[in-house]
Design an enzyme around this catalytic site. Structure first.
Site, PDB file in Angstrom:
ATOM      1  N   GLU A 166      -4.832  -8.529   1.905  1.00 30.68           N
ATOM      2  CA  GLU A 166      -5.351  -8.149   3.221  1.00 30.68           C
ATOM      3  C   GLU A 166      -6.860  -8.020   3.119  1.00 30.68           C
ATOM      4  O   GLU A 166      -7.377  -7.414   2.177  1.00 30.68           O
ATOM      5  CB  GLU A 166      -4.789  -6.812   3.712  1.00 30.68           C
ATOM      6  CG  GLU A 166      -3.341  -6.827   4.154  1.00 30.68           C
ATOM      7  CD  GLU A 166      -2.908  -5.475   4.724  1.00 30.68           C
ATOM      8  OE1 GLU A 166      -3.778  -4.725   5.229  1.00 30.68           O
ATOM      9  OE2 GLU A 166      -1.716  -5.161   4.638  1.00 30.68           O
ATOM     10  N   GLU A 219       0.806  -1.219   0.000  1.00 30.15           N
ATOM     11  CA  GLU A 219       0.000   0.000   0.000  1.00 30.15           C
ATOM     12  C   GLU A 219       0.846   1.279   0.000  1.00 30.15           C
ATOM     13  O   GLU A 219       0.723   2.131   0.890  1.00 30.15           O
ATOM     14  CB  GLU A 219      -0.932   0.010   1.213  1.00 30.15           C
ATOM     15  CG  GLU A 219      -1.911  -1.130   1.260  1.00 30.15           C
ATOM     16  CD  GLU A 219      -2.854  -1.046   2.460  1.00 30.15           C
ATOM     17  OE1 GLU A 219      -3.944  -1.609   2.385  1.00 30.15           O
ATOM     18  OE2 GLU A 219      -2.478  -0.401   3.477  1.00 30.15           O
TER      19      GLU A 219
END
Length: 502
Positions: free
Chosen positions: A403, A208
């Protein structure tokens, strides 16, 4: 699911490792170590006051956590190795030759066996041996290992977040604003491939990265370092991160020929217009998705770099086209409306979030659409994971869910959350999308960055005094049953999916 589908859990180093009784295994050379205890941040309540050294002690208890994952029936495990542990001191002195292209981007970094020998001479051998034991234990238990190079954290010698904040990034140790970070990251990637390549099945460069940029350079209220508003530096950081991924890809591939290399993106295709009939809101949602992930993925899959951050002006940079797979994280959606660009220097910021949806909800209530909301204030919207997979698949690469989880200390929503999201992944597979794995965040409770230990994402709760792992029985049972069946069972469908029409 496909028989080779990966079922796993994800963790990061900084959020899980520390917490041993005698503070023997501290990571004091990380930017987040300084950030979490900075007096200015504490006074402004930008950080919780919880300290990572009070954490769950995965550093010592990793065999226990691996065995818990094995008992769930999992066949994969995702983690990162902390750059600041392996190289607590600078690697600048290990010089490498490099070549720039006509746009000033780094086209090539020459890393040789002599480079690796020099890096090995300054690496912390105790930490290298520790991570070798961790990865070896995972392999011994039969796990596929997904290894990420960096998960938000950086060595203090590369990024001093306090100096960066106080000088508005005019300091020398200013992280991704500096192009030299591209070179240091390439060296780090090569070293990890050299030392650990035989223990890794899947590589990711960044986790990310746009979260670091958006929260660190554009949202000082977020509690993420360096906590400044500097749009020009944000643009430079994004370009350097894209460049760093490509050069790290080459560095890994030089010493590891087979394992696929990807990147983990956030908020891929998760934006929805407040008014689906309003062209301006539709454009705002497109901008949101492009800003969060599209700009980066377009560059890494097609070599098209949107240099003006306007969704239109691109330059062709073939040496950026380096990506074998796309990892996505999915927790909730975003509902956005049109606005003038928040930052004129970044035209694709012409959007604003709408309160009451997605990540902008009152905790433990209902969203404006009537969906349940987690402890952290994130709307449970499982349909969004299907749309995220669809959007990521447009880039022509295999997709992994790296995730997916929920802050739910009482374990009321998590069983439904897991079941519904996996059911939508099954629907994506039935639609022909190439999804190859699901990694739940997380096996255990952990340190949730600026929020400390307040948010509990674990399948297992952790007693922060004794470090005991205590199963959240219903969620553990649901995930174990799904994994054992290689998909959602009829019992789970009846008991947990009624409201979702799945």
């Amino acid at each position: 699911m496909k028989t080779e589908f990966l079922w796993g859990v994800s963790q990061s180093g900084f959020q899980f490792e520390m917490g041993d009784r005698f503070n023997r295994n501290l990571d004091t050379r990380s930017d987040w170590w300084y950030w979490a205890r900075d007096p200015v941040n504490l006074k402004k309540e930008l950080v919780s006051g919880d300290l990572p050294e009070e954490g769950i002690n995965n550093y010592e208890l990793y065999p226990l956590d691996h065995s818990l994952a094995k008992e769930l029936g999992l066949n994969a495990y995702s983690l990162n190795l902390e750059w600041s542990r392996i190289f607590p001191c600078p690697t600048y002195g290990v010089e490498v030759d490099y070549e720039l292209d006509g746009n000033g981007l780094i086209k090539r970094v020459k890393i040789t066996r002599e480079t690796l020998r020099k890096l090995d001479g300054i690496a912390d051998k105790n930490e290298v041996h520790h991570y070798t034991r961790v990865l070896t234990n995972l392999k011994k238990l039969g796990f596929k290992v997904a290894l990420t190079l960096t998960h938000y954290t950086h060595p203090i010698w590369l990024h001093d977040p306090i100096e960066s904040r106080d000088t508005n990034l005019q300091n020398e140790r200013n992280g991704w604003v500096s192009q030299k970070s591209v070179l240091e990251f390439a060296k780090f990637a090569a070293y990890l491939a050299y030392k650990f390549g035989h223990l890794v099945d899947i590589w990711a460069t960044f986790n990310e990265p746009m979260v670091m940029v958006e929260l660190g350079y554009l949202a000082p209220y977020s509690g993420f370092p360096p906590g400044v508003v500097n749009p020009q530096s944000a643009k430079q950081a994004i370009i350097n991160i894209i460049n760093a991924h490509a050069r790290a890809y080459d560095a890994i591939r030089e010493f590891e020929k087979e394992a696929p290399i990807g990147i983990i993106a956030n908020n891929v295709g998760t934006s929805y217009p407040k008014d689906p009939n309003d062209p301006e809101d539709i454009k705002a949602a497109q901008m949101t998705d492009f800003f969060h992930s599209g700009l980066m993925l377009q560059a890494l899959t097609k070599g098209d770099l949107n240099i003006e951050f306007d969704m239109e002006t691109t330059i062709k940079v073939p040496h950026l086209e380096r990506l074998d797979w796309i990892g996505i994280t999915y927790y909730s959606r975003e509902v956005v409306a049109h606005s003038e660009p928040k930052f004129p220097e970044i035209p694709i910021t012409g959007f604003k979030g709408v309160p009451g949806y997605g990540y902008s909800c009152p905790p433990n209530e209902l969203s404006k659409d009537g969906y349940p909301v987690s402890d952290i204030g994130w709307e449970v919207y499982p349909e969004g994971i299907y749309n995220s997979i669809k959007a990521a698949s447009e880039y022509g690469k295999p997709v992994y869910i790296m995730e997916n989880g929920i802050a739910d200390s009482k374990d009321v929503l998590r069983p439904h959350f897991i079941a519904s999201h996996v059911a939508y992944i099954e629907r994506a597979l039935e639609s022909g999308f190439d999804v190859r794995g699901y990694f739940h965040w997380a096996l255990t409770d952990n340190y949730e960055w600026a929020m400390g230990f307040r948010m509990r994402f674990g399948l297992y709760s952790v007693d922060m005094i004794t470090k005991e792992r205590i199963p959240r029985k219903e969620s553990v049972g649901v995930y174990r049953e799904i994994v054992g069946n290689n998909g959602v069972t009829e019992r789970i469908r009846r008991e947990y999916l009624g409201r979702w029409g799945l």
